[in-house]
Design an enzyme around this catalytic site. Structure first.
Site, PDB file in Angstrom:
ATOM      1  CB  CYS A   2      -0.653   0.090   1.215  1.00 11.47           C
ATOM      2  SG  CYS A   2      -1.521  -1.378   1.557  1.00 11.47           S
TER       3      CYS A   2
HETATM    4  N1  GLN Z   1      -1.028  -6.903   4.504  1.00 12.99           N
HETATM    5  C1  GLN Z   1      -2.216  -6.207   3.863  1.00 12.99           C
HETATM    6  C2  GLN Z   1      -3.178  -6.472   3.523  1.00 12.99           C
HETATM    7  O1  GLN Z   1      -3.167  -6.910   2.731  1.00 12.99           O
HETATM    8  C3  GLN Z   1      -1.017  -4.370   3.112  1.00 12.99           C
HETATM    9  C4  GLN Z   1      -0.624  -5.351   2.231  1.00 12.99           C
HETATM   10  C5  GLN Z   1       0.109  -3.709   1.626  1.00 12.99           C
HETATM   11  O2  GLN Z   1       1.012  -3.026   2.130  1.00 12.99           O
HETATM   12  N2  GLN Z   1      -0.099  -3.749  -0.005  1.00 12.99           N
HETATM   13  O3  GLN Z   1      -3.956  -5.283   2.977  1.00 12.99           O
END
Ligand code: GLN
Length: 234
Positions: A2
């Site tokens: 994210c």
């Molecule tokens: N693991 C978290 C999710 O699935 C954050 C994912 C991310 O940082 N892309 O939302």
């Protein structure tokens, strides 16, 4: 992975922070510049902020891509806040895509976003987690341990799951806290306020990179960075 950002300072509109800059979170949702894992952040978004006179944060989250939200684009220029935390999500494989799995998570006082992944087996079960997504379980653990122990909690979880990426960003309306553990974070300090962001939202030369494995704290008095590396003095 994210992308997330937070602002503490003079009031800024949600649009000025999330939508308008040339490499805004909106742009980062489909064309991030520094993202190490994943290429689009289309599995949801969330914006949290403190409205004047209300002690608790307000949140607007969705399981859809930020670029599709005409309603947010319409309201964002009309809402200003001194403290804002926002995120766009690229779901880790196997994790649910639902509004409750989009950051920011909250305990009613803090907002928290997690950029990364962690093996859920190393986290204690949390009945009060907002979703079964790894980030919500991690948020529940961080809240239960207390924000004063944020660095310690990240170090412990990182030791239990050496493959974990634990880039956290938190705010309580008067303070920002962040950790770098496996992904990027930049800081922008201006006369009007301080921003923390997974990647700079423009080419302002004042953006500075935060080293990996660092705990960052921003208060109205300034910014401090502490190494999370056990081998270095804190
Ligand atoms: N693991 C978290 C999710 O699935 C954050 C994912 C991310 O940082 N892309 O939302």
């Amino acid at each position: 992975m994210c992308r997330h950002l937070a602002w503490l300072g003079q009031p800024r509109t949600l649009a000025a922070l999330v939508l308008d800059p040339p490499s805004s979170l909106l742009v980062q949702s489909h064309a991030p510049r520094r993202q190490r894992y994943g290429t689009v952040n289309a599995d949801g978004w969330g914006v949290g902020f403190w409205a004047a006179g209300r002690p608790e944060p307000a949140r607007w989250r969705s399981e859809r891509p930020l670029w599709g939200s005409a309603s947010f684009a319409s309201v964002a220029p009309a809402v200003s806040a001194r403290c804002v935390l926002a995120a766009v999500r690229s779901a880790t494989v196997g994790m649910p895509i639902e509004e409750a799995a989009a950051a920011p998570f909250t305990d009613g006082r803090w907002l928290l976003s997690h950029n990364g992944r962690v093996d859920r087996a190393v986290l204690p079960p949390a009945r009060d987690a907002e979703s079964v997504v790894d980030s919500a379980l991690l948020a529940a653990l961080v809240f239960s341990r207390g924000m004063a122990a944020l660095g310690e909690t990240v170090r412990e979880v990182g030791a239990a799951d050496p493959g974990a990426r634990l880039n956290l960003l938190a705010a309580d309306g008067t303070r920002l806290l962040a950790t770098t553990w496996g992904d990027t974070l930049s800081v922008l300090v201006t006369d009007e306020g301080t921003a923390l962001a997974s990647e700079p939202w423009d080419d302002d030369p004042r953006w500075a990179d935060v080293p990996d494995r660092t705990l960052v704290e921003v208060t109205p008095d300034g910014l401090t960075q502490t190494s999370l590396d056990a081998s270095e003095p804190a």
